[in-house]
Design a protein around this motif. Structure first.
Motif, PDB file in Angstrom:
ATOM      1  N   TYR A   1       0.832  -1.308  -0.037  1.00 24.86           N
ATOM      2  CA  TYR A   1      -0.016   0.045   0.062  1.00 24.86           C
ATOM      3  C   TYR A   1       0.845   1.310   0.017  1.00 24.86           C
ATOM      4  CZ  TYR A   1      -3.410  -3.270   1.775  1.00 24.86           C
ATOM      5  OH  TYR A   1      -4.511  -4.402   1.626  1.00 24.86           O
ATOM      6  N   THR A   2       0.357   2.380  -0.575  1.00 23.23           N
ATOM      7  CA  THR A   2       0.871   3.419  -0.608  1.00 23.23           C
ATOM      8  C   THR A   2       0.162   4.416   0.217  1.00 23.23           C
ATOM      9  OG1 THR A   2      -0.149   4.152  -2.492  1.00 23.23           O
ATOM     10  CG2 THR A   2       1.976   3.237  -2.857  1.00 23.23           C
ATOM     11  N   ILE A   3       0.748   5.443   0.857  1.00 21.04           N
ATOM     12  CA  ILE A   3       0.024   6.418   1.828  1.00 21.04           C
ATOM     13  C   ILE A   3      -0.731   7.237   0.930  1.00 21.04           C
ATOM     14  CG2 ILE A   3       0.444   8.337   2.992  1.00 21.04           C
ATOM     15  CD1 ILE A   3       3.302   7.199   3.928  1.00 21.04           C
ATOM     16  N   GLY A   4      -2.047   7.150   1.341  1.00 20.54           N
ATOM     17  CA  GLY A   4      -3.148   7.903   0.598  1.00 20.54           C
ATOM     18  C   GLY A   4      -4.022   7.208  -0.318  1.00 20.54           C
ATOM     19  N   TYR A   5      -3.773   6.051  -0.228  1.00 14.07           N
ATOM     20  CA  TYR A   5      -4.487   5.139  -1.388  1.00 14.07           C
ATOM     21  C   TYR A   5      -6.014   4.785  -0.672  1.00 14.07           C
ATOM     22  CZ  TYR A   5      -6.178   0.694  -2.966  1.00 14.07           C
ATOM     23  OH  TYR A   5      -7.088  -0.213  -3.291  1.00 14.07           O
ATOM     24  N   ASP A   6      -5.541   4.367   0.683  1.00 13.88           N
ATOM     25  CA  ASP A   6      -7.051   4.004   1.538  1.00 13.88           C
ATOM     26  C   ASP A   6      -7.736   5.215   1.605  1.00 13.88           C
ATOM     27  OD1 ASP A   6      -7.829   1.720   3.423  1.00 13.88           O
ATOM     28  OD2 ASP A   6      -8.001   3.440   4.725  1.00 13.88           O
ATOM     29  N   THR A   7      -7.383   6.324   1.939  1.00 11.76           N
ATOM     30  CA  THR A   7      -8.172   7.528   2.159  1.00 11.76           C
ATOM     31  C   THR A   7      -8.858   7.836   0.764  1.00 11.76           C
ATOM     32  OG1 THR A   7      -6.986   8.256   3.759  1.00 11.76           O
ATOM     33  CG2 THR A   7      -8.432   9.915   3.005  1.00 11.76           C
ATOM     34  N   ALA A   8      -8.303   7.831  -0.385  1.00 15.03           N
ATOM     35  CA  ALA A   8      -8.935   8.071  -1.540  1.00 15.03           C
ATOM     36  C   ALA A   8      -9.847   7.271  -1.904  1.00 15.03           C
ATOM     37  CB  ALA A   8      -7.600   8.332  -2.588  1.00 15.03           C
ATOM     38  N   THR A   9      -9.594   5.901  -1.734  1.00 21.66           N
ATOM     39  CA  THR A   9     -10.604   4.917  -2.126  1.00 21.66           C
ATOM     40  C   THR A   9     -11.774   5.069  -1.468  1.00 21.66           C
ATOM     41  OG1 THR A   9      -8.803   3.354  -2.535  1.00 21.66           O
ATOM     42  CG2 THR A   9     -10.899   2.331  -2.864  1.00 21.66           C
ATOM     43  N   ASN A  10     -11.804   5.345  -0.095  1.00 22.51           N
ATOM     44  CA  ASN A  10     -12.889   5.515   0.728  1.00 22.51           C
ATOM     45  C   ASN A  10     -13.562   6.853   0.171  1.00 22.51           C
ATOM     46  OD1 ASN A  10     -13.220   3.684   2.617  1.00 22.51           O
ATOM     47  ND2 ASN A  10     -11.522   4.088   3.580  1.00 22.51           N
ATOM     48  N   THR A  11     -12.871   8.085  -0.087  1.00 19.48           N
ATOM     49  CA  THR A  11     -13.687   8.892  -0.660  1.00 19.48           C
ATOM     50  C   THR A  11     -14.422   8.582  -1.825  1.00 19.48           C
ATOM     51  OG1 THR A  11     -11.460  10.448   0.357  1.00 19.48           O
ATOM     52  CG2 THR A  11     -13.000  11.671  -1.362  1.00 19.48           C
ATOM     53  N   ALA A  12     -13.542   8.116  -2.682  1.00 18.97           N
ATOM     54  CA  ALA A  12     -14.173   7.473  -4.026  1.00 18.97           C
ATOM     55  C   ALA A  12     -15.821   6.837  -3.727  1.00 18.97           C
ATOM     56  CB  ALA A  12     -13.364   6.900  -4.893  1.00 18.97           C
ATOM     57  N   VAL A  13     -15.587   5.818  -2.439  1.00 19.12           N
ATOM     58  CA  VAL A  13     -16.664   5.099  -2.255  1.00 19.12           C
ATOM     59  C   VAL A  13     -17.839   5.809  -1.731  1.00 19.12           C
ATOM     60  CG1 VAL A  13     -17.648   3.168  -0.817  1.00 19.12           C
ATOM     61  CG2 VAL A  13     -15.191   2.754  -2.263  1.00 19.12           C
ATOM     62  N   GLU A  14     -17.501   6.785  -0.862  1.00 19.15           N
ATOM     63  CA  GLU A  14     -18.511   7.675  -0.410  1.00 19.15           C
ATOM     64  C   GLU A  14     -19.564   8.580  -1.614  1.00 19.15           C
ATOM     65  OE1 GLU A  14     -16.792  10.341   2.908  1.00 19.15           O
ATOM     66  OE2 GLU A  14     -15.937   8.501   3.654  1.00 19.15           O
ATOM     67  N   ALA A  15     -18.503   9.061  -2.428  1.00 19.72           N
ATOM     68  CA  ALA A  15     -19.128   9.565  -3.638  1.00 19.72           C
ATOM     69  C   ALA A  15     -20.168   8.669  -4.256  1.00 19.72           C
ATOM     70  CB  ALA A  15     -18.128  10.187  -4.506  1.00 19.72           C
ATOM     71  N   ILE A  16     -19.492   7.754  -4.633  1.00 22.10           N
ATOM     72  CA  ILE A  16     -20.251   6.382  -5.339  1.00 22.10           C
ATOM     73  C   ILE A  16     -21.713   6.443  -4.489  1.00 22.10           C
ATOM     74  CG2 ILE A  16     -20.236   4.221  -6.287  1.00 22.10           C
ATOM     75  CD1 ILE A  16     -17.221   4.372  -6.782  1.00 22.10           C
ATOM     76  N   ASP A  17     -21.644   6.049  -3.322  1.00 22.17           N
ATOM     77  CA  ASP A  17     -22.795   5.743  -2.492  1.00 22.17           C
ATOM     78  C   ASP A  17     -23.614   6.906  -2.704  1.00 22.17           C
ATOM     79  OD1 ASP A  17     -21.786   3.555  -1.553  1.00 22.17           O
ATOM     80  OD2 ASP A  17     -21.376   4.307   0.838  1.00 22.17           O
ATOM     81  N   ARG A  18     -23.226   8.260  -2.561  1.00 18.23           N
ATOM     82  CA  ARG A  18     -24.405   9.390  -3.017  1.00 18.23           C
ATOM     83  C   ARG A  18     -24.980   9.263  -4.135  1.00 18.23           C
ATOM     84  NH1 ARG A  18     -23.447  13.640   0.740  1.00 18.23           N
ATOM     85  NH2 ARG A  18     -21.580  13.376   2.162  1.00 18.23           N
ATOM     86  N   ILE A  19     -24.140   9.084  -5.175  1.00 21.32           N
ATOM     87  CA  ILE A  19     -24.592   8.910  -6.478  1.00 21.32           C
ATOM     88  C   ILE A  19     -25.557   7.813  -6.742  1.00 21.32           C
ATOM     89  CG2 ILE A  19     -23.831   8.454  -9.124  1.00 21.32           C
ATOM     90  CD1 ILE A  19     -21.369  10.081  -8.442  1.00 21.32           C
ATOM     91  N   ARG A  20     -25.365   6.833  -6.079  1.00 20.75           N
ATOM     92  CA  ARG A  20     -26.273   5.827  -5.917  1.00 20.75           C
ATOM     93  C   ARG A  20     -27.579   6.072  -5.341  1.00 20.75           C
ATOM     94  NH1 ARG A  20     -24.611   2.752  -2.568  1.00 20.75           N
ATOM     95  NH2 ARG A  20     -22.995   1.522  -3.421  1.00 20.75           N
ATOM     96  N   ASP A  21     -27.698   6.758  -4.465  1.00 20.35           N
ATOM     97  CA  ASP A  21     -29.145   7.429  -4.197  1.00 20.35           C
ATOM     98  C   ASP A  21     -29.805   7.765  -5.254  1.00 20.35           C
ATOM     99  OD1 ASP A  21     -28.543   6.724  -1.698  1.00 20.35           O
ATOM    100  OD2 ASP A  21     -27.975   8.645  -0.926  1.00 20.35           O
ATOM    101  N   THR A  22     -29.304   8.521  -6.170  1.00 22.16           N
ATOM    102  CA  THR A  22     -29.844   9.324  -7.263  1.00 22.16           C
ATOM    103  C   THR A  22     -29.918   8.257  -8.419  1.00 22.16           C
ATOM    104  OG1 THR A  22     -28.966  11.295  -6.945  1.00 22.16           O
ATOM    105  CG2 THR A  22     -29.752  10.981  -9.002  1.00 22.16           C
ATOM    106  N   ALA A  23     -29.046   7.342  -8.838  1.00 23.26           N
ATOM    107  CA  ALA A  23     -29.278   6.316  -9.663  1.00 23.26           C
ATOM    108  C   ALA A  23     -30.245   5.310  -9.493  1.00 23.26           C
ATOM    109  CB  ALA A  23     -27.914   5.505  -9.882  1.00 23.26           C
ATOM    110  N   LEU A  24     -30.680   5.067  -8.170  1.00 22.11           N
ATOM    111  CA  LEU A  24     -31.552   4.138  -7.809  1.00 22.11           C
ATOM    112  C   LEU A  24     -33.059   4.823  -7.920  1.00 22.11           C
ATOM    113  CD1 LEU A  24     -30.211   2.341  -4.727  1.00 22.11           C
ATOM    114  CD2 LEU A  24     -31.291   1.196  -6.598  1.00 22.11           C
TER     115      LEU A  24
END
Lengths: 327, 327, 327, 327
Positions: free
Chosen positions: C140-163
């Motif tokens: 793992y590189t530093i920052g990857y875990d955070t960035a992936t969580n940030t992406a997932v949080e954004a996807i979660d929000r977008i899924r609300d609208t997609a659904l």
């Protein structure tokens, strides 16, 4: 061998953990992928005894992987601890045509399923779902990553106040037998000290650390205490410090159940996804009485007896790092 | 009149609240805008007595508006309650050339500044910064919006577990004299009942509500209890329910200090920004011994005596809505 | 050997990543622990050339481990690519008495430091800090875990609208050469398909997946596209799907720079803490021209040439899991 | 009069907004409270035409108030714009025994319902659910508070990078006709400038602001641009700045749909709860063809024609504050 299993029952048991739903979804979709039928047993062993079972398919587990808790619910079952209770459960399972079981939970859950397997021979695999990360045979349990992040977010908030008032905070995190959440939220939260069940920190050593911080003008003082602390819980430690000196302005926060819930992190969702598929594939490969785990980023299967005879030891390196950084 | 004031001292006092930094920034930048000098007094009245003062300009408050806590720190000062302490504080203020004061804090802070104003006549304005929203003369205090959201996020996490286990949770939120956080986090968290200091709910009424929920098969049962509950705190209420019936599986979580910290919401930052500018403009317009507030989205100034003689009453409509929705 | 090094310079370079501050803090405190002096070089190689250097001690890195970005700032330096620039940098380092360097950044940063080491022989260690997780020699590189969580949080929000609208969303995440963020945020976000640079998915295969989802009545359709997609970026893919069929209601969101910032997760803070201490200890043990990494939860040191000749391959198992779960 | 209405149909239409589910829940539970029946019409006018209707009771809306999106789904309906479509919808409503309607949405939704009311006389009330806060007759629309917080969180993350690299960022937020999200996320995000549809900022004025920030050594430069900017979108403005000077290192992020989703804030949940109850009580009091709103923290009802003939103007005070604080 593979074709003997056609209907898999999945359930959650014990304390809930974020990512359990992602594991349920992975089990169900892997069943669909391998043309197997999946059934959900509600409320763990309780629902097994009562025959509270629902049909699950790829669509019925849509939109659940981001949710905390467990859609199959969880409960503690006294009746399952009796031979009569387990017999009832077995009869229900036969009636439903279930020919293999996947349990998601912690050591209590596994012990129940192991006994059930010994008595009735139903092929069974366990998935480690508990925030405590206290199981041997896997580097991580489902829910641990999320719970630690939740603890760190809370510590970050508390640090705002600690810094603004030059206060000393004792923060109690979960972990009755395991210091994983404590040590890692302690490092990540910049704690001056971390008290965990595995390590024999004395109160005098703690006191020394706090005094030193005072001398070197440390801006905030946070002490993270695992639930299973051997030298007193957060309230007790705060009291002892107060008795010894009036220098510190001390507050206590017990994070409690808020560490169990919330949307799982990507890590827990991905871990649960791998383990859910791994559990189904393990059953289809003829494995039983094992726990699926992840070691060094690879799926592994360990016999129940191997896991239960060991403890998941805290990384000595982390303890060392925690000390260097609390300077 | 305006040109008499040229050096404004700003400080935070009492419990910290998210948005205090945004208010400090707004005060400082408004000073720059109106060509006044701004000084930061560290640790509230304590720093005033000790002469712990720093120069602030538009750049030195950059990158702080998103941070919880207060960069000027806060403390309680016993010495300021004595005439000698206040004399020392006044001498320091004169020495620094400060000719007006802006305090950010709650009622304790205001009382101190009012006394100081009466004794020494230094023009003074207060900005309401406290998570409790317990001040008359403003619809909202700085920090309340953030604290309520923090409470609701915690309740959301706890609900995951409550639902998974069909448990009853007692959740204690901040509010020693005020039920604002409790009633609104209760509505937003879907609580079955909310216990606040302002309303005389008896234990029997609470019991009835819980029983009804049981009857109509309510999936989760959360009771939000304000710190200032008149019928016992969260732990005491949980005990009483347990004594009356073994039906409920009960847990308690006390959110505590984690409600104070964290990055402020947009609402608190904008509120703090308006109030910070409003405080400076109020002083320049010759106002003194007042609190700046926001009523119906407009800046208002109320005399200290007017504010302290009233309480910020809970909206009766919210109590009514909470009851309808807990059906 | 150990005692030859007494003053260590630390800097960040290249794109910022959450956790860089935690790494800086760990380097500085490890220096304190081992009685070494630490200096911070501002804006990477740019500050090295300009002699923009600050003294750091255990207290000056307090309260930074929870912050995104880098307090030492970062910049790209054209001048450092010239022999004259590097000579200037070397002269400054000598003047400051710095006798070892620790760089936090990605492959561009490492290449610069390697060249500098070859030319001037200053002992140097790199810490992998980049959200892309695209470096061999570390899990793992530093920052990857955070960035992936940030992406997932954004996807979660977008899924609300997609659904809510039965829409198809194309979501572009970072990763110019690496599909790590994409594949793992895709699994965690429940994506119907994931397009990464490492895998040769054709547009026809993507189309088939989307059509199948339509047939089996999938509730939402999210496609996660890595920046480095070989078959077109998110906007281009959306256009192609629209051209082929009017069946889908399509939207595109490019997450962009918001993935770089934010408070680091516990994982990134702990990883950065281990690596920061590891870098200092590596230097003191006489290691140089290496990158510190974490493999199977243990600190490792790999020679620069070893790392740069390899790529950090995507786990084939993850690709397999992603497909099973998108059923 | 009250007893004439016994079956209320509720639906969501137009773009989804966080808090819509809380409003649905409030409508349904208020119906239960007043002994009325509630039906959910799926996918807005589309479901009305197709007769896609579900029964709702107090339990079926449990555990939804914290979810983004809308459980009743939303869609745009071309057919409802035709007299034939509306006739079909009316016939379905009669068949279901629905004798009043509550719509949750924005101006498009309201216009449809107004026409329907004029043609068929079905008692109807609208609830303002849109993130844009662009409706007269209410201080706040449901979803606006959450969307603004989401925008501010994203801006906070981007600021980490802007500060680390001394970059200029253009960030585009939602708001086609309204600058509410932009102005308030701009103030809360510490933007150097905010470009909104309502105000005639010229490019030269923007340029001047940016240059000034450069001169006074401002650490970060963020420009927030509303979708409906009259002087070019975020990408266009970035291009123009680049053409005029190479001084700035410029990046652009368009937040897009991620602003629509996510768990609603306490404010949106409480607002939605009040409005949902208010809509039911309005119908029972004989009101129709009105929008329920909240003005100065009190429920109000405004006639459709009154609302549609006005615009929800941006607070001039906020514009003034934004300028003072960007010094």
């Amino acid at each position: 061998m593979e074709n003997k299993i056609s209907k898999i029952g999945v359930f959650t048991s014990g304390g809930d953990a974020p990512g359990m739903n992602a594991a349920i979804r992975a089990v169900v979709r892997a069943c669909t992928y391998y043309d197997k039928t999946s059934l959900g047993i509600m409320r763990g062993y309780e629902g097994m005894i009562e025959g509270d079972v629902i049909k699950l398919d790829a669509r019925s587990v849509g939109n659940i992987l981001q949710r905390g808790g467990t859609v199959l619910k969880s409960a503690r079952s006294k009746e399952f601890r009796t031979p009569e209770g387990r017999k009832k459960a077995y009869d229900n399972i036969k009636k439903q045509g279930i020919d293999a079981l996947i349990a998601i939970g912690g050591d209590g859950t596994f012990t129940g399923l192991h006994k059930f397997y010994e008595e009735f021979g139903v092929p069974s695999i366990c998935i480690p779902g508990t925030i405590d990360n206290d199981l041997a045979g896997t580097d991580y349990t489902i829910g641990y990553d999320t719970a630690t992040n939740t603890a760190v977010e809370a510590i970050d908030r508390i640090r705002d106040t600690a810094l603004s008032h030059n206060r000393l905070f004792f923060i109690e995190v979960m972990g009755r037998h395991s210091g994983y959440i404590a040590i890692n939220s302690g490092i990540a939260g910049g704690a001056a000290a971390v008290i965990i069940p595995e390590e024999a920190t004395s109160f005098d050593e703690l006191w020394e650390l706090l005094e030193e911080g005072g001398k070197t003008n440390k801006k905030s003082n946070l002490v993270v205490v695992a639930e299973g602390s051997k030298i007193g819980d957060a309230h007790a430690l705060a009291r002892q410090v107060k008795e010894r000196s009036s220098y510190f302005d001390i507050k206590v926060t017990v994070l409690g159940h808020l560490q169990r819930g919330g949307a799982p992190t990507y890590f827990d969702r991905v871990l649960a996804s791998h383990m859910g598929v791994g559990a189904v594939e393990g059953l289809l490969q003829g494995k039983s009485d094992v726990m699926v785990g992840v070691r060094d980023r690879k799926i592994v299967y360990n016999k129940f007896d191997d896991i239960m005879s060991k403890i998941h030891e805290i990384d000595a390196e982390s303890l060392r790092i925690a000390k260097i950084l609390s300077i």
